[in-house]
Design an enzyme around this catalytic site. Structure first.
Site, PDB file in Angstrom:
ATOM      1  N   ASP A  30      44.402  41.453  37.122  1.00  0.00           N
ATOM      2  CA  ASP A  30      44.472  40.530  38.255  1.00  0.00           C
ATOM      3  C   ASP A  30      45.669  40.860  39.156  1.00  0.00           C
ATOM      4  O   ASP A  30      46.421  41.798  38.870  1.00  0.00           O
ATOM      5  CB  ASP A  30      44.565  39.100  37.687  1.00  0.00           C
ATOM      6  CG  ASP A  30      43.839  38.069  38.540  1.00  0.00           C
ATOM      7  OD1 ASP A  30      43.637  38.328  39.737  1.00  0.00           O
ATOM      8  OD2 ASP A  30      43.494  36.998  38.008  1.00  0.00           O
TER       9      ASP A  30
ATOM     10  N   ASP B  70      37.627  34.217  44.674  1.00  0.00           N
ATOM     11  CA  ASP B  70      36.860  33.729  43.528  1.00  0.00           C
ATOM     12  C   ASP B  70      35.577  33.028  43.958  1.00  0.00           C
ATOM     13  O   ASP B  70      35.576  32.205  44.882  1.00  0.00           O
ATOM     14  CB  ASP B  70      37.706  32.735  42.719  1.00  0.00           C
ATOM     15  CG  ASP B  70      38.829  33.437  41.982  1.00  0.00           C
ATOM     16  OD1 ASP B  70      39.022  34.658  42.191  1.00  0.00           O
ATOM     17  OD2 ASP B  70      39.514  32.772  41.198  1.00  0.00           O
TER      18      ASP B  70
HETATM   19  C1  GLA Z   1      42.088  34.848  39.542  1.00  0.00           C
HETATM   20  C2  GLA Z   1      40.842  35.724  39.337  1.00  0.00           C
HETATM   21  C3  GLA Z   1      39.816  34.976  38.522  1.00  0.00           C
HETATM   22  C4  GLA Z   1      40.400  34.565  37.178  1.00  0.00           C
HETATM   23  C5  GLA Z   1      41.666  33.748  37.397  1.00  0.00           C
HETATM   24  C6  GLA Z   1      42.416  33.501  36.105  1.00  0.00           C
HETATM   25  O1  GLA Z   1      41.807  33.744  40.332  1.00  0.00           O
HETATM   26  O2  GLA Z   1      40.322  36.137  40.567  1.00  0.00           O
HETATM   27  O3  GLA Z   1      38.657  35.757  38.328  1.00  0.00           O
HETATM   28  O4  GLA Z   1      40.683  35.724  36.441  1.00  0.00           O
HETATM   29  O5  GLA Z   1      42.592  34.409  38.276  1.00  0.00           O
HETATM   30  O6  GLA Z   1      43.612  32.817  36.274  1.00  0.00           O
END
Ligand code: GLA
Length: 386
Positions: free
Chosen positions: A152, A207
């Site tokens: 990430d 997301d």
């Molecule tokens: C980010 C990523 C998600 C998930 C969250 C976890 O938002 O894009 O897919 O992994 O972090 O905290």
């Protein structure tokens, strides 16, 4: 003197090796888009050993594993600290037997095991990130039997995404274990320009949310980068929301259909232990999965849009046929027409098979038109007739 020059003389050789490594990803993994399950969309931070084991059991019992969903990935919140030597430590309360034992359990079910980290100092949920520990973490994961790493991009301000992700790619290569590398910087550093040489998949968007509009937004953004996708390197419009309750069955069918047209990774994001028959029927559709996993590895594109709400998406397949999704984004039923010339079919006639009803629709000349339900799609395979 000689002893001082000797290491210097070796420098170009060493540099040459590391430069070569730095310009390509050649791990021969993910030759078709990765498929599996990830904890984040449904469980967030509520991850545990028992959840992962029960999920692995259910993936076998439900037929998900045999349908191709192979990677079981724990997302954020499995890690709590680093020990005196800097080694990452799993949460001892929720993972009492440690990650190695859990990976062994998952492998024992004929599945593969994945884990999450962050390129910055901390993960998005404030757990320790991999910054400054790339080599050590890659070695630790390899020793645990990890097959897939998602990295990430939280708490990474000031860092250069290309460099940081290349650093982790190289650390994974040096670990000696084949590990799929999933880049997750949300499309914020134009990953389509560099990530095909760094990771096996890279997120293209923010997301996903369990909503029709969010799913379509991720489709639209990812659709712009189709030309860079190829075996081993995939655009990632984010994980599936199928079965999480925020969309209708028609919308979830469209979600899977469009992800398959995009040759997107198919990472289920629901509670597979309790999924309904309807959810299972969507996730396990073998004909739609086959489109996603087609060995040509081409990402489909938007080919025709008579109005912005009525769209035709098409993906070339290895055998010369085309997978086609007729997408009705509007709130009323409407007829959508797939003109064969627009989807790349140049024979006089072609046969059409419906990939959701699993039936031959018939032979058509020049075009195929059908009524598509609101917030719905029809997915067909069009094969030239000779
Ligand atoms: C980010 C990523 C998600 C998930 C969250 C976890 O938002 O894009 O897919 O992994 O972090 O905290």
């Amino acid at each position: 003197m000689i002893s001082r020059i000797w290491p210097l003389a070796l420098l170009p050789v060493l540099l040459g090796v590391s430069l070569a490594r730095r310009t390509t990803l050649d791990n021969r993994l993910a030759l078709t888009p990765p498929m599996g399950w990830n904890s984040w969309n449904h469980f967030g931070c509520n991850v545990s050993e028992s959840l992962i084991e029960e999920t692995a059991d259910s993936m076998v019992a439900s037929g998900m594993r045999d349908a191709g969903y192979r990677y079981v990935v724990i997302d954020d919140c499995w890690q709590v600290s680093r020990d005196a030597k800097g080694t990452i430590v799993a949460d001892p309360v929720h993972f009492p037997h440690g990650i190695k034992a859990l990976a062994d359990y998952v492998h024992g079910k004929g599945l593969k095991f994945g884990i999450y980290t962050d390129a910055g100092t901390k993960t998005c949920q404030g757990r320790p990130g991999s910054y400054g520990h790339e080599e050590q973490d890659a070695r630790t994961y390899a020793a645990w039997g990890v097959d897939y790493v998602k990295e990430d991009w939280c708490n990474a301000s000031g860092l250069d995404a290309r460099k940081q992700y290349a650093r982790f790619r190289d650390a994974l290569a040096r670990s000696g274990r084949p590990i799929v590398f999933s880049i997750c910087e949300w499309g914020s550093n134009q990953p389509w320009e560099w990530a095909p040489k760094v990771g096996n998949l890279w997120r293209t968007t923010d997301d996903i949310e369990d909503k029709w509009t969010s799913m379509l937004a991720n489709l639209d953004q990812t659709g712009q980068h189709a030309t860079v996708a190829r075996p081993g390197a995939w655009n990632d419009p984010d994980m599936l929301e199928i079965g999480n309750g925020g969309m209708t069955d028609d919308e979830y069918r469209a979600h899977l259909s469009l992800w398959a047209i995009m040759a997107a990774p198919l990472m289920a994001g629901n509670d597979v232990r309790t999924m309904s028959a309807a959810t299972k029927a969507v996730l396990l559709n073998p004909e739609v999965i086959a489109v996603d996993q087609d060995s040509l590895g081409a990402q489909g594109i938007l080919v025709w849009e008579p109005t912005p709400e009525l769209q035709v998406w098409a993906k070339p397949l290895r055998d010369g046929s085309r997978a086609v999704a007729l997408l009705n984004r509007s709130s009323k039923p409407d007829t959508i027409t797939a003109y064969f010339s627009r989807i790349g079919i140049h024979t006089d006639s072609a046969s059409v098979r419906d990939l959701w009803s699993h039936s031959e629709v018939g032979k058509f000349k020049g075009k195929y038109a059908t009524v598509v339900r609101p917030h719905g799609s029809v997915m067909v395979r069009v094969t030239p007739a000779h």
